[in-house]
Design a protein around this motif. Structure first.
Motif, short mmCIF file in Angstrom:
data_model
loop_
_atom_site.label_atom_id
_atom_site.label_comp_id
_atom_site.label_asym_id
_atom_site.label_seq_id
_atom_site.Cartn_x
_atom_site.Cartn_y
_atom_site.Cartn_z
N THR A 45 0.84 -1.21 0.00
CA THR A 45 0.00 0.00 0.00
C THR A 45 0.87 1.25 0.00
N MET A 46 1.90 1.27 0.83
CA MET A 46 2.80 2.42 0.89
C MET A 46 3.46 2.66 -0.47
N ARG A 47 3.90 1.59 -1.10
CA ARG A 47 4.55 1.73 -2.41
C ARG A 47 3.56 2.28 -3.44
N ARG A 48 2.35 1.75 -3.45
CA ARG A 48 1.36 2.17 -4.43
C ARG A 48 1.00 3.65 -4.25
N VAL A 49 0.78 4.07 -3.01
CA VAL A 49 0.39 5.46 -2.76
C VAL A 49 1.54 6.40 -3.12
N CYS A 50 2.76 6.03 -2.81
CA CYS A 50 3.91 6.87 -3.17
C CYS A 50 4.02 7.02 -4.68
N GLU A 51 3.79 5.95 -5.42
CA GLU A 51 3.86 6.02 -6.88
C GLU A 51 2.77 6.94 -7.43
N LEU A 52 1.55 6.81 -6.91
CA LEU A 52 0.44 7.65 -7.37
C LEU A 52 0.69 9.11 -7.01
N ALA A 53 1.19 9.37 -5.81
CA ALA A 53 1.45 10.74 -5.38
C ALA A 53 2.54 11.37 -6.24
N ALA A 54 3.60 10.63 -6.50
CA ALA A 54 4.70 11.15 -7.31
C ALA A 54 4.24 11.48 -8.72
N GLU A 55 3.38 10.64 -9.28
CA GLU A 55 2.86 10.87 -10.63
C GLU A 55 2.07 12.17 -10.70
N ARG A 56 1.39 12.51 -9.62
CA ARG A 56 0.51 13.69 -9.61
C ARG A 56 1.18 14.93 -9.01
N GLY A 57 2.43 14.81 -8.59
CA GLY A 57 3.11 15.94 -7.99
C GLY A 57 2.64 16.28 -6.60
#
Length: 252
Positions: A45-57
């Motif tokens: 979950t932590m990895r997925r949220v970090c990836e999504l957050a990084a994609e959106r700035g």
């Protein structure tokens, strides 16, 4: 132009169970308080949220808590200061691995639940949180309640401090949050939440549970991601802020 950050608690799931609509909330907020495994969250979950957050700035924040998965981090606990400091640093470090893998960094730290409320007045526990942040990264901003012992001690330790306000939580006359067990602790009417958000961003003031008006100067506004209709409410708050001429942008 007046500006304000919007933060929300995200990644609050475990295994197949998910509480927050991370993907849709990340299209609205500017800062994400990511659960680091102690009150919710797991490695995937932590990895997925970090990836999504990084994609959106969206800025990634470590939402640290007491080790309390069963109670969602909302039960009072007494943890020795040295142990708490180590656990805070551990949570930040775990999230940093996934943030870096996504091409970002942990940009700030925010306590969760019982720990958040405890460090408003408890100097020993607040000091332990500050020690944990310093152990992980001595330049990390700390997000917390204005006037809290946490922000006072973090500032004295040289950490950047970021005061926050809550558009969807009721305040006491002393500027603290009304306990969740009390009726009316959570503001559920969307129009009221939007109006409070604009008021907080524009004037730095808010009405209390008793009807008084107090000053709450904040750089960030928190919206809870685990409330019913959280995504729609977040969108309405952001639209209301922007319609009032308030720029929504990350503090970090």
């Amino acid at each position: 132009m007046t500006s304000i950050d919007l933060n929300a608690d995200l990644g609050e799931g475990f295994g197949r169970w998910r509480l927050t609509d991370d993907e849709r909330l990340l299209s609205v907020v500017t800062s994400a308080n990511v659960a680091c495994g102690f009150h919710a969250g797991d490695a995937a979950t932590m990895r997925r949220v970090c990836e999504l957050a990084a994609e959106r700035g969206v800025r990634i924040g470590a939402q640290v808590s007491y080790r309390d998965l069963a109670g969602f981090g909302r039960r009072a606990m007494d943890v020795p200061p040295a142990e708490l400091a180590a656990e805070v640093a551990y949570q930040i470090g775990a999230l940093e691995v996934f943030a870096r893998a996504a091409g970002a960094r942990v940009a700030y730290v925010k306590p969760h639940g019982a720990l958040y409320n405890r460090v408003v007045r408890d100097e020993e526990q607040a000091g332990a949180v500050v020690d944990g942040v310093l152990l992980a990264d001595a330049a990390l901003p700390v997000l917390g309640l204005p006037g809290s012992r946490l922000l006072e001690l973090a500032g004295k330790a040289g950490l950047p401090v970021v005061p926050e306000a809550f558009a969807d939580r009721a305040y006491t006359d002393e500027g603290t949050l009304v306990p969740r067990r009390q009726e009316g602790a959570v503001v559920t009417d969307p129009a009221s939440v939007v109006a409070r958000s604009v008021d907080l961003a524009r004037s730095g003031g808010v009405g209390t549970h008793s009807g008084r008006r107090i000053e709450v100067r904040a750089r960030s506004l928190c919206l809870h991601g685990d409330t019913p209709g959280a995504v729609d409410l977040a969108r309405r708050v952001r639209s209301g802020l922007e319609a009032a001429g308030i720029r929504v942008e990350a503090f970090a």
